[in-house]
Design an enzyme around this catalytic site. Structure first.
Site, short mmCIF file in Angstrom:
data_model
loop_
_atom_site.label_atom_id
_atom_site.label_comp_id
_atom_site.label_asym_id
_atom_site.label_seq_id
_atom_site.Cartn_x
_atom_site.Cartn_y
_atom_site.Cartn_z
N ARG A 209 0.68 -1.06 0.13
CA ARG A 209 0.11 -0.17 0.01
C ARG A 209 1.23 0.80 -0.15
NH1 ARG A 209 -2.16 -3.42 4.02
NH2 ARG A 209 -3.99 -4.07 3.14
N LYS A 233 -1.31 -2.17 7.29
CA LYS A 233 -2.13 -1.59 7.84
C LYS A 233 -3.04 -2.07 8.78
CE LYS A 233 -6.65 -0.46 5.52
NZ LYS A 233 -8.02 -0.41 4.59
N ARG A 311 -1.75 -1.94 -6.80
CA ARG A 311 -2.08 -2.94 -5.17
C ARG A 311 -2.87 -3.75 -6.30
NH1 ARG A 311 -2.06 -5.02 -0.75
NH2 ARG A 311 -4.43 -5.59 0.44
N HIS A 335 -5.40 -9.20 2.92
CA HIS A 335 -6.34 -8.95 3.63
C HIS A 335 -6.61 -9.92 5.47
CE1 HIS A 335 -7.48 -8.38 -0.58
NE2 HIS A 335 -6.93 -6.95 0.31
N TYR A 344 -11.30 -9.58 -5.91
CA TYR A 344 -10.34 -9.69 -6.99
C TYR A 344 -10.58 -10.69 -7.43
CZ TYR A 344 -7.82 -5.91 -4.11
OH TYR A 344 -7.33 -5.05 -3.53
#
Length: 364
Positions: A209, A233, A311, A335, A344
């Protein structure tokens, strides 16, 4: 014989050794053992408490901006504020202090007014919901410190926000064109070309990211093990180790050797090229990454090229190469929720398109 002291409200007397008396007296004089006085906390201190709970600087800035917008909407009479509209800190704190002192129903009515003003100004659902949540967080903080009679829950219905945005990535051919544009712009082997190519390769080759890229230090990159340590994240201060593909490793190493800060382990990995002494060699900012993508998007003709698109490219390409292996793609994308990964997978497999074509065939 030891001294006699009384232990709090307990009427029993306790005999304490003489050497312990001095320790107890020091404890009594140590402010760290004083009971916090929540009733004396100011509105400014409440705001500081709320913001200190947030690890991310971006999150803290967003909370501050949302609360400021809340005040300015009523001061200016519109939620669509002109650019540059500002207020003094004491203005904002005075308003927030008054707001949390109101009865529950008055607080609810003001929040309903604010939501209606934002909807009238045609703000997106996500923006309306984020600002509502920021006010609720401040109310909850005030409630926990005995400064408000409501914690904000259930006062105003939240907006229904689509959890996932459209996912658009680049094709492998477009990625090659993007890398070629970087070389054309700066010249092969230059520090600027190597830096920007390294950033692009980390984004589409490892799936980093934008915020993860700018937080990297030189010490986070290990050319011998071909790995980088990333502050991911929602992970606080816990870094995770990710493998870097060979071409990306070679590009990063070439950039560090060219820039001359390979041995400066505690410094930012990606620096700016600002010629002003005060700002030279500072860490690249989030805005700088955005600017790079906009610049190369214009050079290549890719519309709306933004950092996260790289990404997205990583995710959709992985989905295609693994035939939709959800656990594998989820681990690679890092994730927390497999439902995010499924976006995705569906994008790569063209699920929606296949379904509508099947229905059309049935109707023919």
């Amino acid at each position: 014989m030891g001294n006699i002291i009384r232990a709090g409200g307990n009427p029993r007397e306790i005999i304490v050794a003489p050497e312990s008396v001095a320790v107890i007296e020091n404890w009594n004089q140590n402010r760290a053992f004083e009971r916090p006085r929540a009733a004396q906390i100011t509105t400014g201190e409440l705001l500081e408490v709320l913001l200190r709970e947030k690890r991310s600087a971006a999150t803290r800035a967003a909370y501050s901006a949302d609360l400021k917008h809340f005040y300015l909407t009523f001061r200016e009479g519109t939620a669509r504020l002109p650019k540059g509209t500002a207020c003094l800190p004491e203005e904002l704190l005075g308003y927030l202090g008054t707001f949390i002192s109101w009865p529950r129903e008055d607080i609810r009515y003001r929040m309903l007014e604010y939501k209606a003003a934002m909807i009238e100004a045609q703000f997106a659902e996500a923006t309306v919901e984020r600002r509502r949540a920021s006010i609720v967080a401040f109310l909850r903080c005030a409630y926990q410190h005995g400064k408000c009679e409501t914690d904000g829950r259930g006062l105003v219905q939240g907006e229904k926000v689509r959890k996932f945005r459209e996912i658009g990535g680049l094709s492998p051919k477009q990625v090659r064109e993007l890398l070629a544009a970087i070389t054309t712009k700066h010249g092969a082997g230059t520090e600027a070309a190597l830096r920007d190519e390294a950033i692009v390769r980390l984004m589409f080759g490892v799936g980093l990211r934008r915020a993860e890229v700018v937080k990297l230090d030189v010490r986070d990159f290990s050319p011998s093990t071909k790995r980088i340590w990333v502050l991911g994240k929602g992970r606080g201060t816990q870094k995770e180790s990710l493998e870097v593909p060979p071409k990306a490793v070679a590009t990063i190493l070439a950039y560090l050797e060219k820039s001359g800060h390979l041995a400066e382990k505690e410094t930012p990995l990606f620096r700016n090229f600002d010629h002003r002494p005060r700002y030279k060699n500072q860490r690249l900012t989030l805005r700088a990454i955005n600017h790079l993508m906009e610049k190369y998007g214009a050079l290549t003709g890719f519309e709306r090229l933004h950092p996260h698109m790289l990404r997205h490219t990583f995710g959709t390409q992985l989905s295609e190469k693994t035939n939709g292996n959800v656990p594998a793609v989820q681990r690679a994308m890092r994730h927390a929720d497999a439902n995010t990964t499924m976006r995705y997978i569906e994008q790569a497999q063209g699920v929606q398109g296949k379904m509508v074509r099947l229905l059309e065939e049935e109707m023919e």
